[in-house]
Design a protein around this motif. Sequence first.
Motif, PDB file in Angstrom:
ATOM      1  N   ALA A 104       0.853  -1.192   0.000  1.00  0.00           N
ATOM      2  CA  ALA A 104       0.000   0.000   0.000  1.00  0.00           C
ATOM      3  C   ALA A 104       0.887   1.240   0.000  1.00  0.00           C
ATOM      4  O   ALA A 104       1.874   1.313   0.724  1.00  0.00           O
ATOM      5  CB  ALA A 104      -0.898   0.001   1.227  1.00  0.00           C
ATOM      6  N   LEU A 105       0.536   2.229  -0.824  1.00  0.00           N
ATOM      7  CA  LEU A 105       1.316   3.458  -0.937  1.00  0.00           C
ATOM      8  C   LEU A 105       0.633   4.584  -0.182  1.00  0.00           C
ATOM      9  O   LEU A 105      -0.589   4.682  -0.171  1.00  0.00           O
ATOM     10  CB  LEU A 105       1.484   3.843  -2.412  1.00  0.00           C
ATOM     11  CG  LEU A 105       2.137   2.795  -3.311  1.00  0.00           C
ATOM     12  CD1 LEU A 105       2.162   3.289  -4.747  1.00  0.00           C
ATOM     13  CD2 LEU A 105       3.540   2.469  -2.841  1.00  0.00           C
ATOM     14  N   ASP A 106       1.442   5.460   0.413  1.00  0.00           N
ATOM     15  CA  ASP A 106       0.860   6.631   1.073  1.00  0.00           C
ATOM     16  C   ASP A 106       0.510   7.668  -0.002  1.00  0.00           C
ATOM     17  O   ASP A 106       0.731   7.449  -1.193  1.00  0.00           O
ATOM     18  CB  ASP A 106       1.795   7.190   2.142  1.00  0.00           C
ATOM     19  CG  ASP A 106       3.085   7.775   1.580  1.00  0.00           C
ATOM     20  OD1 ASP A 106       3.231   7.849   0.343  1.00  0.00           O
ATOM     21  OD2 ASP A 106       3.941   8.171   2.380  1.00  0.00           O
ATOM     22  N   GLU A 107      -0.050   8.815   0.415  1.00  0.00           N
ATOM     23  CA  GLU A 107      -0.544   9.817  -0.533  1.00  0.00           C
ATOM     24  C   GLU A 107       0.553  10.338  -1.455  1.00  0.00           C
ATOM     25  O   GLU A 107       0.346  10.501  -2.655  1.00  0.00           O
ATOM     26  CB  GLU A 107      -1.173  10.979   0.234  1.00  0.00           C
ATOM     27  CG  GLU A 107      -2.471  10.631   0.923  1.00  0.00           C
ATOM     28  CD  GLU A 107      -3.005  11.786   1.763  1.00  0.00           C
ATOM     29  OE1 GLU A 107      -2.486  12.912   1.671  1.00  0.00           O
ATOM     30  OE2 GLU A 107      -3.952  11.536   2.528  1.00  0.00           O
ATOM     31  N   LYS A 108       1.732  10.604  -0.907  1.00  0.00           N
ATOM     32  CA  LYS A 108       2.823  11.137  -1.725  1.00  0.00           C
ATOM     33  C   LYS A 108       3.250  10.132  -2.790  1.00  0.00           C
ATOM     34  O   LYS A 108       3.480  10.491  -3.934  1.00  0.00           O
ATOM     35  CB  LYS A 108       4.014  11.510  -0.842  1.00  0.00           C
ATOM     36  CG  LYS A 108       3.772  12.736   0.006  1.00  0.00           C
ATOM     37  CD  LYS A 108       4.985  13.074   0.835  1.00  0.00           C
ATOM     38  CE  LYS A 108       4.712  14.276   1.702  1.00  0.00           C
ATOM     39  NZ  LYS A 108       5.855  14.617   2.544  1.00  0.00           N
ATOM     40  N   LEU A 109       3.377   8.868  -2.393  1.00  0.00           N
ATOM     41  CA  LEU A 109       3.778   7.846  -3.358  1.00  0.00           C
ATOM     42  C   LEU A 109       2.673   7.566  -4.372  1.00  0.00           C
ATOM     43  O   LEU A 109       2.947   7.282  -5.537  1.00  0.00           O
ATOM     44  CB  LEU A 109       4.201   6.566  -2.648  1.00  0.00           C
ATOM     45  CG  LEU A 109       5.516   6.659  -1.868  1.00  0.00           C
ATOM     46  CD1 LEU A 109       5.772   5.384  -1.099  1.00  0.00           C
ATOM     47  CD2 LEU A 109       6.673   6.971  -2.791  1.00  0.00           C
ATOM     48  N   GLU A 110       1.397   7.643  -3.947  1.00  0.00           N
ATOM     49  CA  GLU A 110       0.281   7.485  -4.880  1.00  0.00           C
ATOM     50  C   GLU A 110       0.379   8.533  -5.976  1.00  0.00           C
ATOM     51  O   GLU A 110       0.169   8.247  -7.150  1.00  0.00           O
ATOM     52  CB  GLU A 110      -1.053   7.658  -4.158  1.00  0.00           C
ATOM     53  CG  GLU A 110      -1.544   6.444  -3.439  1.00  0.00           C
ATOM     54  CD  GLU A 110      -2.910   6.680  -2.798  1.00  0.00           C
ATOM     55  OE1 GLU A 110      -3.750   7.407  -3.376  1.00  0.00           O
ATOM     56  OE2 GLU A 110      -3.126   6.137  -1.704  1.00  0.00           O
ATOM     57  N   GLU A 111       0.707   9.755  -5.573  1.00  0.00           N
ATOM     58  CA  GLU A 111       0.835  10.867  -6.501  1.00  0.00           C
ATOM     59  C   GLU A 111       1.962  10.593  -7.508  1.00  0.00           C
ATOM     60  O   GLU A 111       1.821  10.832  -8.699  1.00  0.00           O
ATOM     61  CB  GLU A 111       1.135  12.135  -5.702  1.00  0.00           C
ATOM     62  CG  GLU A 111       0.843  13.414  -6.428  1.00  0.00           C
ATOM     63  CD  GLU A 111       1.036  14.598  -5.499  1.00  0.00           C
ATOM     64  OE1 GLU A 111       1.937  15.387  -5.781  1.00  0.00           O
ATOM     65  OE2 GLU A 111       0.298  14.709  -4.495  1.00  0.00           O
ATOM     66  N   LYS A 125      -2.613   3.177  -6.083  1.00  0.00           N
ATOM     67  CA  LYS A 125      -2.700   3.047  -4.630  1.00  0.00           C
ATOM     68  C   LYS A 125      -1.847   1.903  -4.089  1.00  0.00           C
ATOM     69  O   LYS A 125      -1.491   1.890  -2.931  1.00  0.00           O
ATOM     70  CB  LYS A 125      -4.151   2.849  -4.206  1.00  0.00           C
ATOM     71  CG  LYS A 125      -4.990   4.073  -4.455  1.00  0.00           C
ATOM     72  CD  LYS A 125      -6.385   3.907  -3.917  1.00  0.00           C
ATOM     73  CE  LYS A 125      -7.166   5.175  -4.226  1.00  0.00           C
ATOM     74  NZ  LYS A 125      -8.119   5.520  -3.242  1.00  0.00           N
ATOM     75  N   THR A 126      -1.537   0.907  -4.924  1.00  0.00           N
ATOM     76  CA  THR A 126      -0.722  -0.229  -4.487  1.00  0.00           C
ATOM     77  C   THR A 126       0.300  -0.582  -5.561  1.00  0.00           C
ATOM     78  O   THR A 126       0.139  -0.226  -6.740  1.00  0.00           O
ATOM     79  CB  THR A 126      -1.578  -1.482  -4.220  1.00  0.00           C
ATOM     80  OG1 THR A 126      -2.217  -1.867  -5.424  1.00  0.00           O
ATOM     81  CG2 THR A 126      -2.581  -1.251  -3.115  1.00  0.00           C
ATOM     82  N   LEU A 127       1.350  -1.299  -5.135  1.00  0.00           N
ATOM     83  CA  LEU A 127       2.356  -1.827  -6.049  1.00  0.00           C
ATOM     84  C   LEU A 127       2.552  -3.300  -5.745  1.00  0.00           C
ATOM     85  O   LEU A 127       2.486  -3.701  -4.589  1.00  0.00           O
ATOM     86  CB  LEU A 127       3.711  -1.139  -5.833  1.00  0.00           C
ATOM     87  CG  LEU A 127       3.950   0.238  -6.422  1.00  0.00           C
ATOM     88  CD1 LEU A 127       5.328   0.732  -6.039  1.00  0.00           C
ATOM     89  CD2 LEU A 127       3.819   0.217  -7.927  1.00  0.00           C
TER      90      LEU A 127
END
Length: 161
Positions: free
Chosen positions: A6-13, A18-20
Amino acid sequence: MPEQIALDEKLEEIFGRKTLEMSNIEKCLVENVLIIVPKCKGTTVSAEKHGNSKERPSKKRKSKDSAPKKARGNLFGGEMQLSEALAEVVGESRLVRTQVVKKIWDYIKKENLQNPSNKREIICDEKLRKVMGKAKLTMFEMNRQLSGHIFKIDELSLSPS
């Protein structure tokens, strides 16, 4: 099913999701992270796309020469005068402090003065006992003991005779 992160907001951006998948992390990083490689002065390119990558102007860094330099003295204090007892051990009456420590270690190893069961402990012979003031000491105490036998040359000329 592959493990998902699961990615946080910064990584989602950054990654646009939302996930990798654990197995695709490297691929996603290569696609989304710009690795800076110098191309020519003033521009940089992405390492993975050398030829067809978009050129970006590089950030200008402040030159090290632009700031006025502070005058600093020799960090090791230059040549020092040694006490007679210390000069007897190292074989010279004037040395830089770093050389004094090196020669003390050379003497300790040559005379086999390290405790075989605890290499941090030094067992002093008669010459070294005059300098260190005790029969045994640790290598950490050695520098403290040496400071009483190393003098700035200026200090000697100012001291009353």
